[in-house]
Write an enzyme that holds these catalytic residues in place. Sequence first.
Site, PDB file in Angstrom:
ATOM      1  N   ASP A  33      -6.252  13.443 -24.984  1.00 26.77           N
ATOM      2  CA  ASP A  33      -6.250  12.033 -24.576  1.00 26.77           C
ATOM      3  C   ASP A  33      -5.582  11.279 -25.715  1.00 26.77           C
ATOM      4  OD1 ASP A  33      -6.797   9.375 -24.261  1.00 26.77           O
ATOM      5  OD2 ASP A  33      -8.909   9.640 -23.732  1.00 26.77           O
ATOM      6  N   LYS A  56      -1.533   0.450 -25.169  1.00 27.72           N
ATOM      7  CA  LYS A  56      -1.896   0.336 -26.585  1.00 27.72           C
ATOM      8  C   LYS A  56      -0.617   0.434 -27.428  1.00 27.72           C
ATOM      9  CE  LYS A  56      -6.613   1.996 -25.853  1.00 27.72           C
ATOM     10  NZ  LYS A  56      -6.786   2.848 -24.660  1.00 27.72           N
ATOM     11  N   TYR A  58       0.846  -1.196   0.000  1.00 25.58           N
ATOM     12  CA  TYR A  58       0.000   0.000   0.000  1.00 25.58           C
ATOM     13  C   TYR A  58       0.878   1.242   0.000  1.00 25.58           C
ATOM     14  CZ  TYR A  58      -5.019  -0.627   0.261  1.00 25.58           C
ATOM     15  OH  TYR A  58      -6.322  -0.837  -0.073  1.00 25.58           O
ATOM     16  N   ARG A  76      -1.611  -2.794 -18.666  1.00 27.02           N
ATOM     17  CA  ARG A  76      -2.878  -2.075 -18.649  1.00 27.02           C
ATOM     18  C   ARG A  76      -2.792  -0.985 -17.588  1.00 27.02           C
ATOM     19  NH1 ARG A  76      -7.024  -4.707 -21.474  1.00 27.02           N
ATOM     20  NH2 ARG A  76      -8.091  -2.773 -21.018  1.00 27.02           N
ATOM     21  N   THR A 108      -3.402   5.901 -21.950  1.00 31.08           N
ATOM     22  CA  THR A 108      -3.240   4.563 -21.407  1.00 31.08           C
ATOM     23  C   THR A 108      -1.804   4.152 -21.678  1.00 31.08           C
ATOM     24  OG1 THR A 108      -4.048   3.675 -23.501  1.00 31.08           O
ATOM     25  CG2 THR A 108      -5.637   3.828 -21.700  1.00 31.08           C
ATOM     26  N   GLU A 149      -0.581   4.824  -0.475  1.00 22.52           N
ATOM     27  CA  GLU A 149      -1.401   6.015  -0.756  1.00 22.52           C
ATOM     28  C   GLU A 149      -0.560   7.279  -0.562  1.00 22.52           C
ATOM     29  OE1 GLU A 149      -4.881   5.611   1.680  1.00 22.52           O
ATOM     30  OE2 GLU A 149      -5.664   3.994   0.425  1.00 22.52           O
TER      31      GLU A 149
HETATM   32  N1  DSN Z   1     -11.462   0.456 -25.150  1.00 22.43           N
HETATM   33  C1  DSN Z   1     -10.410   1.214 -25.766  1.00 22.43           C
HETATM   34  C2  DSN Z   1     -10.311   0.949 -27.224  1.00 22.43           C
HETATM   35  O1  DSN Z   1     -10.510  -0.182 -27.616  1.00 22.43           O
HETATM   36  O2  DSN Z   1     -10.013   1.846 -27.987  1.00 22.43           O
HETATM   37  C3  DSN Z   1     -10.535   2.640 -25.494  1.00 22.43           C
HETATM   38  O3  DSN Z   1     -10.565   2.806 -24.131  1.00 22.43           O
END
Ligand code: DSN
Length: 423
Positions: A205, A234, A51, A240, A231, A53
């Site tokens: 974003d 990707k 933990y 993730r 994120t 925080e």
């Molecule tokens: N779910 C993601 C995507 O597939 O683009 C976006 O958050």
Amino acid sequence: MNALADQDPAIWHLIQHEAARQRDDLELIASENYASAAVMAAAGSCLTNKYAEGLPGKRYYGGCSVVDEVENVARDRALELFDPPGASGARHGLGVNVQPHSGAQANAAVYLACLKPGDVLLGLDLSNGGHLTHGSPANSSGKLYRAVHYKVDASGRIDMNAVREIALRERPRMIVTGASAYPRLWDFAAFRSIADEVGALLLADIAHVAGLVAVGLHPSPVPHCDFVTTTTHKTLRGPRGGIAMARADHMKALNSAVFPGSQGGPLMHIIAAKAVAFGEALQPTFKAYQQQVLANAQAMASRLQERGFALVSGGTDNHLMLMDLSDRAYSGKDAEDVLGRAGITVNKNTVPNEKRSPFITSGIRLGTPAMTTRGLLAPDAVRVADLIVEALDNREDADHLAKIRGEVHSLCALHPVPGLRAP
Ligand code: DSN
């Protein structure tokens, strides 16, 4: 994995089945990728037990000296990637919070940091490629704030004059750029100019294009935006998760919005995995990888069009493309099912001016990050496009789909996934 196999064979077996699926089938979901063995080792480490925080040096728990160092490395590497020194040696002075559990959490934290309920939020319409967290009525961003949307024009591109008109009419407190299914480049400078004209904050974003931004193959939002979220899994190819960056004057509010505003303890194992991924992305090989992602996307897009398929916006500038099936007798859902039977994993996707429900859709989204990680090159992308067309043309013929699946599996066997051991 031995401990898991001994203690819980049911889950172990399911993980083996998923590993086989990831190894054998061709992954074309634009938002997925294969994290390295090193990233997965950090994500599966003892840091899950801790933990922490608060922020490094300012925690609500003892025993945080090691995880403080981990989080500092992750923060330093994230800034090295997204706010590197320019030609003059100066940076844009961004701060970063690496604790958001996802891109959605990162966006929610940005909104919490600087919007009040009822404030106007302007983002790309969901069915035009936007994201749920950009003001969809189904998401807190559309429930807490008064969301208005811009769309793509008849050519499938964002029309900046229309964005300006909407912004002048609606006077948003925040303008959101970024998308889940937009194949073209973002003009962040033009958005900045509109934001300045109406007194709005600007969020980029970059979840989908972060890997391209990090190596300079997509314009960077950093010189133009107040906030940047992404994120980490990707095109960035990490675990993730999400991160949120902001100009220095917004960092205090952003940090409080992440914790305690919207999250509890940070996932230190995932933060360590983010640090590993950022380290990988700082290597010269990562730029070569992203160049190949683009080359593969362009080869696939050109071939699909040569074979008579329409793509939204007529092609792609990034890692993804949207096949528009509006003129076909089958839906996006049908196409997803057929391609799945041929060993090619894609997702159905709405297209601009969608007539079908989001569960059926008239499009499919294809992306090249995962296939490129396993070493497929442009000629392979052309062959994959041909196999996609062949599968769709023979969608009622189970034997033909099985034959294509065989070829897909052979192609994948020639290009093992780094990070996934052979059985
Ligand atoms: N779910 C993601 C995507 O597939 O683009 C976006 O958050």
